[in-house]
Design an enzyme around this catalytic site. Structure first.
Site, PDB file in Angstrom:
ATOM      1  N   ASP A  24       0.832  -1.201   0.000  1.00  0.00           N
ATOM      2  CA  ASP A  24       0.000   0.000   0.000  1.00  0.00           C
ATOM      3  C   ASP A  24       0.869   1.254   0.000  1.00  0.00           C
ATOM      4  OD1 ASP A  24      -2.266   1.511   0.073  1.00  0.00           O
ATOM      5  OD2 ASP A  24      -2.758   1.119   2.171  1.00  0.00           O
ATOM      6  N   HIS A  41       2.627   3.567  -9.098  1.00  0.00           N
ATOM      7  CA  HIS A  41       2.433   2.136  -9.337  1.00  0.00           C
ATOM      8  C   HIS A  41       3.654   1.539 -10.044  1.00  0.00           C
ATOM      9  CE1 HIS A  41      -1.538   2.108  -7.728  1.00  0.00           C
ATOM     10  NE2 HIS A  41      -2.093   2.817  -8.693  1.00  0.00           N
ATOM     11  N   ASN A  72     -10.649  -3.242  -6.263  1.00  0.00           N
ATOM     12  CA  ASN A  72      -9.872  -2.314  -7.093  1.00  0.00           C
ATOM     13  C   ASN A  72     -10.555  -1.965  -8.420  1.00  0.00           C
ATOM     14  OD1 ASN A  72      -6.554  -3.479  -6.047  1.00  0.00           O
ATOM     15  ND2 ASN A  72      -7.786  -1.765  -5.287  1.00  0.00           N
ATOM     16  N   ARG A 190      -5.163  -2.312   8.568  1.00  0.00           N
ATOM     17  CA  ARG A 190      -6.391  -3.074   8.284  1.00  0.00           C
ATOM     18  C   ARG A 190      -6.027  -4.235   7.379  1.00  0.00           C
ATOM     19  NH1 ARG A 190      -7.653   2.123   6.802  1.00  0.00           N
ATOM     20  NH2 ARG A 190      -7.129   1.942   4.591  1.00  0.00           N
TER      21      ARG A 190
HETATM   22  C1  FPP Z   1      -1.820   0.341  -3.347  1.00  0.00           C
HETATM   23  O1  FPP Z   1      -1.410   1.620  -3.566  1.00  0.00           O
HETATM   24  C2  FPP Z   1      -1.378  -0.564  -4.391  1.00  0.00           C
HETATM   25  C3  FPP Z   1      -2.220  -1.179  -5.270  1.00  0.00           C
HETATM   26  C4  FPP Z   1      -3.669  -0.972  -5.330  1.00  0.00           C
HETATM   27  C5  FPP Z   1      -1.742  -2.108  -6.266  1.00  0.00           C
HETATM   28  C6  FPP Z   1      -0.423  -2.741  -6.013  1.00  0.00           C
HETATM   29  C7  FPP Z   1       0.166  -2.926  -7.312  1.00  0.00           C
HETATM   30  C8  FPP Z   1       1.465  -2.886  -7.641  1.00  0.00           C
HETATM   31  C9  FPP Z   1       2.576  -2.791  -6.689  1.00  0.00           C
HETATM   32  C10 FPP Z   1       1.848  -2.954  -9.053  1.00  0.00           C
HETATM   33  C11 FPP Z   1       1.052  -3.827  -9.984  1.00  0.00           C
HETATM   34  C12 FPP Z   1       1.158  -5.277  -9.751  1.00  0.00           C
HETATM   35  C13 FPP Z   1       1.805  -6.197 -10.496  1.00  0.00           C
HETATM   36  C14 FPP Z   1       1.646  -7.666 -10.190  1.00  0.00           C
HETATM   37  C15 FPP Z   1       2.697  -5.879 -11.593  1.00  0.00           C
HETATM   38  P1  FPP Z   1      -2.518   2.760  -3.555  1.00  0.00           P
HETATM   39  O2  FPP Z   1      -2.759   3.163  -4.964  1.00  0.00           O
HETATM   40  O3  FPP Z   1      -3.740   2.281  -2.839  1.00  0.00           O
HETATM   41  O4  FPP Z   1      -1.797   3.867  -2.753  1.00  0.00           O
HETATM   42  P2  FPP Z   1      -2.459   5.017  -1.879  1.00  0.00           P
HETATM   43  O5  FPP Z   1      -3.247   4.339  -0.787  1.00  0.00           O
HETATM   44  O6  FPP Z   1      -1.286   5.773  -1.363  1.00  0.00           O
HETATM   45  O7  FPP Z   1      -3.324   5.818  -2.807  1.00  0.00           O
END
Ligand code: FPP
Length: 236
Positions: A24, A41, A72, A190
């Site tokens: 996260d 990302h 998501n 969480r």
């Molecule tokens: C959370 O950050 C992360 C995700 C929803 C996706 C995790 C994905 C990756 C690390 C890359 C893609 C995966 C692969 C397998 C190549 P957030 O966007 O919720 O961050 P924030 O809470 O700070 O907004």
């Protein structure tokens, strides 16, 4: 066991076999730098790549990563499409390395909801690494615990009695060792619909570090703390 694996715990029988991570903080990492979320990302994928390499060097048996949740899909279409693109590019760029490094790739969740080109790539990666016996990398794709438990319970019901054991046998993680340690980055504390059944007796480890800044050293720190915790499983 490699030298670095030995350093992750004095008592080898207490070392974590299965670690899961809620990755996260990509968005906040980008926002802090006035960069687009997509770049957060992208840096998240780089952290993921480094961590898989680190997990292998540490001799970790199973690493499970929450890459795309059933929730998501609610993100803006552009972001969902960015994440799909990153996933495709990750498989194309990293599959050879993972296959050569004895990584066995598995997926939990219903990835068949993705577009056919993504499904094809995932299946190619699963088949290519299926016989590998080093670290197992489990990627949670279109995964949600509530969905997983509901699917497992209906399969158990089709076959007879619904019990803890018959549900557990139908979970997406049925072939994996029990979850030992669940890590979440970015200061949130969480489970967010991730491995809720499997986390029943897992140790939880939270860090303020945002996912793109998470390194194998942080994983080592969590593993070292895990070894020092006393796990009683409800007994005494
Ligand atoms: C959370 O950050 C992360 C995700 C929803 C996706 C995790 C994905 C990756 C690390 C890359 C893609 C995966 C692969 C397998 C190549 P957030 O966007 O919720 O961050 P924030 O809470 O700070 O907004």
């Amino acid at each position: 066991m490699s030298a670095s694996a030995a350093s992750t715990g004095a008592a080898s029988d207490r070392r974590a076999r299965h670690v899961a991570i809620i990755m996260d903080g990509n968005g906040r990492w980008a926002k802090k730098r006035h960069l687009p979320r997509a770049l957060g990302h992208q840096r998240g994928v780089e952290a993921l790549r480094n961590l898989v390499r680190g997990a292998r060097e540490l001799g970790l048996e199973v690493l499970t990563l929450y890459a795309f949740s059933t929730e998501n899909w609610r993100r803006p279409e552009e972001e969902v499409s960015d994440l799909m693109g990153l996933m495709k590019r990750f498989i194309l760029s990293d599959l050879d390395e993972m296959a050569d490094n004895d990584i066995c790739l598995k997926v939990i969740g219903d990835y068949h909801a993705f577009s056919s080109d993504v499904v094809e790539l995932i299946e190619k990666a699963l088949a290519r690494t299926a016989d590998n016996t080093g670290t197992t990398l489990v990627v949670a794709l279109n995964y949600g615990s509530m969905d997983e438990i509901a699917r497992a319970a209906s399969k158990a019901a089709e076959n007879g009695a619904i019990t803890v054991d018959t549900i557990a046998a139908e979970l997406d993680t049925a072939s994996l060792p029990p979850l030992d340690l669940l890590i979440r980055t970015s200061g949130e504390q969480r489970l967010s619909n991730f491995l809720m059944w499997q986390a029943a007796y897992a140790e939880l480890w939270f860090t303020d570090v945002l996912w793109p800044d998470f390194t194998p050293d942080h994983l080592r720190e969590a593993l070292d703390e895990f070894v020092s915790r006393e796990r009683r499983y409800g007994g005494r």
